[in-house]
Design a protein around this motif. Structure first.
Motif, PDB file in Angstrom:
ATOM      1  N   UNK A 223       0.840  -1.204   0.000  1.00 12.72           N
ATOM      2  CA  UNK A 223       0.000   0.000   0.000  1.00 12.72           C
ATOM      3  C   UNK A 223       0.872   1.250   0.000  1.00 12.72           C
ATOM      4  N   UNK A 224       1.882   1.262   0.859  1.00 17.32           N
ATOM      5  CA  UNK A 224       2.775   2.422   0.910  1.00 17.32           C
ATOM      6  C   UNK A 224       3.450   2.628  -0.444  1.00 17.32           C
ATOM      7  N   UNK A 225       3.805   1.496  -1.103  1.00 19.05           N
ATOM      8  CA  UNK A 225       4.514   1.583  -2.383  1.00 19.05           C
ATOM      9  C   UNK A 225       3.646   2.248  -3.457  1.00 19.05           C
ATOM     10  N   UNK A 226       2.339   1.993  -3.406  1.00 22.84           N
ATOM     11  CA  UNK A 226       1.443   2.598  -4.389  1.00 22.84           C
ATOM     12  C   UNK A 226       1.552   4.120  -4.332  1.00 22.84           C
ATOM     13  N   UNK A 227       1.602   4.643  -3.102  1.00 26.57           N
ATOM     14  CA  UNK A 227       1.665   6.097  -2.970  1.00 26.57           C
ATOM     15  C   UNK A 227       3.069   6.634  -3.265  1.00 26.57           C
ATOM     16  N   UNK A 228       4.073   5.748  -3.254  1.00 27.90           N
ATOM     17  CA  UNK A 228       5.399   6.170  -3.675  1.00 27.90           C
ATOM     18  C   UNK A 228       5.429   6.372  -5.183  1.00 27.90           C
ATOM     19  N   UNK A 229       4.687   5.516  -5.876  1.00 27.62           N
ATOM     20  CA  UNK A 229       4.746   5.545  -7.335  1.00 27.62           C
ATOM     21  C   UNK A 229       3.782   6.539  -7.960  1.00 27.62           C
ATOM     22  N   UNK A 230       2.680   6.797  -7.226  1.00 27.39           N
ATOM     23  CA  UNK A 230       1.639   7.653  -7.795  1.00 27.39           C
ATOM     24  C   UNK A 230       1.605   9.006  -7.102  1.00 27.39           C
ATOM     25  N   UNK A 231       1.525  10.072  -7.881  1.00 28.21           N
ATOM     26  CA  UNK A 231       1.295  11.389  -7.316  1.00 28.21           C
ATOM     27  C   UNK A 231      -0.193  11.642  -7.200  1.00 28.21           C
ATOM     28  N   UNK A 232      -0.548  12.646  -6.463  1.00 27.09           N
ATOM     29  CA  UNK A 232      -1.933  13.069  -6.399  1.00 27.09           C
ATOM     30  C   UNK A 232      -2.771  12.224  -5.460  1.00 27.09           C
ATOM     31  N   UNK A 233      -4.068  12.405  -5.543  1.00 27.92           N
ATOM     32  CA  UNK A 233      -4.994  11.771  -4.619  1.00 27.92           C
ATOM     33  C   UNK A 233      -5.555  10.473  -5.160  1.00 27.92           C
TER      34      UNK A 233
ATOM     35  N   UNK B 272      -8.097   6.923  -3.924  1.00 26.54           N
ATOM     36  CA  UNK B 272      -8.970   6.347  -2.908  1.00 26.54           C
ATOM     37  C   UNK B 272      -8.484   4.968  -2.498  1.00 26.54           C
ATOM     38  N   UNK B 273      -8.971   4.523  -1.333  1.00 27.12           N
ATOM     39  CA  UNK B 273      -8.612   3.196  -0.848  1.00 27.12           C
ATOM     40  C   UNK B 273      -9.059   2.127  -1.853  1.00 27.12           C
ATOM     41  N   UNK B 274     -10.233   2.316  -2.413  1.00 24.90           N
ATOM     42  CA  UNK B 274     -10.754   1.340  -3.364  1.00 24.90           C
ATOM     43  C   UNK B 274      -9.875   1.272  -4.614  1.00 24.90           C
ATOM     44  N   UNK B 275      -9.390   2.449  -5.021  1.00 22.25           N
ATOM     45  CA  UNK B 275      -8.524   2.488  -6.192  1.00 22.25           C
ATOM     46  C   UNK B 275      -7.212   1.755  -5.906  1.00 22.25           C
ATOM     47  N   UNK B 276      -6.651   1.980  -4.732  1.00 23.74           N
ATOM     48  CA  UNK B 276      -5.414   1.308  -4.346  1.00 23.74           C
ATOM     49  C   UNK B 276      -5.630  -0.203  -4.325  1.00 23.74           C
TER      50      UNK B 276
ATOM     51  N   UNK C 256     -13.209   9.233   0.419  1.00 24.24           N
ATOM     52  CA  UNK C 256     -11.958   9.717   1.001  1.00 24.24           C
ATOM     53  C   UNK C 256     -10.812   9.397   0.061  1.00 24.24           C
ATOM     54  N   UNK C 257      -9.965  10.373  -0.228  1.00 25.14           N
ATOM     55  CA  UNK C 257      -8.809  10.157  -1.074  1.00 25.14           C
ATOM     56  C   UNK C 257      -7.550  10.590  -0.333  1.00 25.14           C
ATOM     57  N   UNK C 258      -6.442   9.915  -0.673  1.00 24.66           N
ATOM     58  CA  UNK C 258      -5.202  10.078   0.079  1.00 24.66           C
ATOM     59  C   UNK C 258      -4.051  10.427  -0.844  1.00 24.66           C
TER      60      UNK C 258
ATOM     61  N   UNK D 195       0.476  11.144  -0.751  1.00 23.42           N
ATOM     62  CA  UNK D 195       1.739  11.170  -0.014  1.00 23.42           C
ATOM     63  C   UNK D 195       2.027  12.568   0.487  1.00 23.42           C
ATOM     64  N   UNK D 196       2.376  12.688   1.759  1.00 21.94           N
ATOM     65  CA  UNK D 196       2.630  13.990   2.349  1.00 21.94           C
ATOM     66  C   UNK D 196       3.869  14.653   1.780  1.00 21.94           C
ATOM     67  N   UNK D 197       4.865  13.853   1.456  1.00 20.08           N
ATOM     68  CA  UNK D 197       6.135  14.425   1.031  1.00 20.08           C
ATOM     69  C   UNK D 197       6.001  15.151  -0.303  1.00 20.08           C
ATOM     70  N   UNK D 198       4.943  14.853  -0.998  1.00 22.34           N
ATOM     71  CA  UNK D 198       4.662  15.560  -2.247  1.00 22.34           C
ATOM     72  C   UNK D 198       4.590  17.056  -1.982  1.00 22.34           C
ATOM     73  N   UNK D 199       5.107  17.819  -2.892  1.00 22.97           N
ATOM     74  CA  UNK D 199       4.980  19.266  -2.821  1.00 22.97           C
ATOM     75  C   UNK D 199       3.526  19.635  -2.522  1.00 22.97           C
TER      76      UNK D 199
END
Lengths: 140, 140
Positions: free
Chosen positions: B13-23, B25-29, B68-70, B72-76
């Motif tokens: 799950x964490x890796x998905x947000x490493x690879x994808x920018x922007x928002x 959803x949990x269902x999308x992940x 709800x969409x999520x 990565x915080x480190x993103x600009x």
DNA sequence: GTCATTGCAAACGCTTTGCATCTGT
DNA sequence: ACAGATGCAAAGCGTTTGCAATGAC
């Protein structure tokens, strides 16, 4: 087609937003009307509120918990500064932000622009309380 | 107490947000991981995403439809300009707004400040389409 | 009289939770 | 071996919708 009728229920829902400032959910409006003795169904409230949004009489946003809340459009536009611990809310205004949002949207060719802005933080009282409890419980 | 374990699913799950920018959803992940062949349950994705939010690794907001969409915080840090008709989204930045939000919060004694800002409007394409359909159907 | 509106209850979509099983440490 | 994590299915919550009854015009 779509002939719109004036019913007691629609009027009652609109009246709630005339009397109340700020954001309110459909469920809250329903409870309020029931409490006031106006018999009205929950789905009717939902439909009335949607109709008011379509008419441009109400604005709607989503709360953090996913609930939809509505406010009368004519209300003075302002934003909220919310304590994420105790929920205390301060209303703040920022004309500069309004202009910025409109300008940015216009630059991208967007029209009919609105925006939502919420600021979250920890208020003085809660940050002091947190510091105190951290001192009492070192491994917190 | 709360000892956190490194599991294949959490990492995925964490890796998905490493690879994808922007928002997202949990269902999308969940769908994305399933499609990639990683067996994972939907509730596990929800729990992993919540854990990441608690850890401060993800930010979350609600879409207009309540999902709800999520991200990565480190993103600009930036905000979104969303077409309320077709959903097209433009990322916008506004350093002035960030500073204003921080200043206003500080003036009220708030610390640990964050904020959410979304701008809604009708994009060029959609406003043209709307104008065209209004012309075709005068009593719309 | 007609047709939009109402109200209930059932359906819906997203999210959370209970519980037995599994697994990282 | 223990305690946290998983996955399914069921529950929960706000919201929407189908349909017969009602009421505005």
């Amino acid at each position: 087609m779509g002939q719109i009728r004036n019913t007691r229920q629609r009027t009652a829902v609109a009246a709630v937003f005339d009397e109340l400032d700020g954001f309110h959910s459909a469920q809250e409006v329903h409870a309020r009307l029931r409490a006031a003795g106006d018999g009205i169904g929950l789905s009717t409230v939902y439909r009335a509120v949607q109709a008011l949004v379509d008419d441009g009489e109400l604005d709607s946003i989503r709360t953090d918990s996913g609930e939809a809340v509505y406010r009368r459009c004519s209300t003075q536009h302002h934003h909220h500064l919310v304590c994420r611990n105790c929920g205390r809310t301060v209303e703040v205004e920022g004309p500069a932000v309004e202009r910025w949002a409109d300008r940015v949207a216009a630059e991208h060719g967007f029209t009919d622009v609105s925006h939502t802005l919420e600021i979250f933080g920890t208020c003085t009282t809660c940050s002091q309380a947190r510091a105190a409890s951290a001192a009492a419980q070192p491994a917190g």
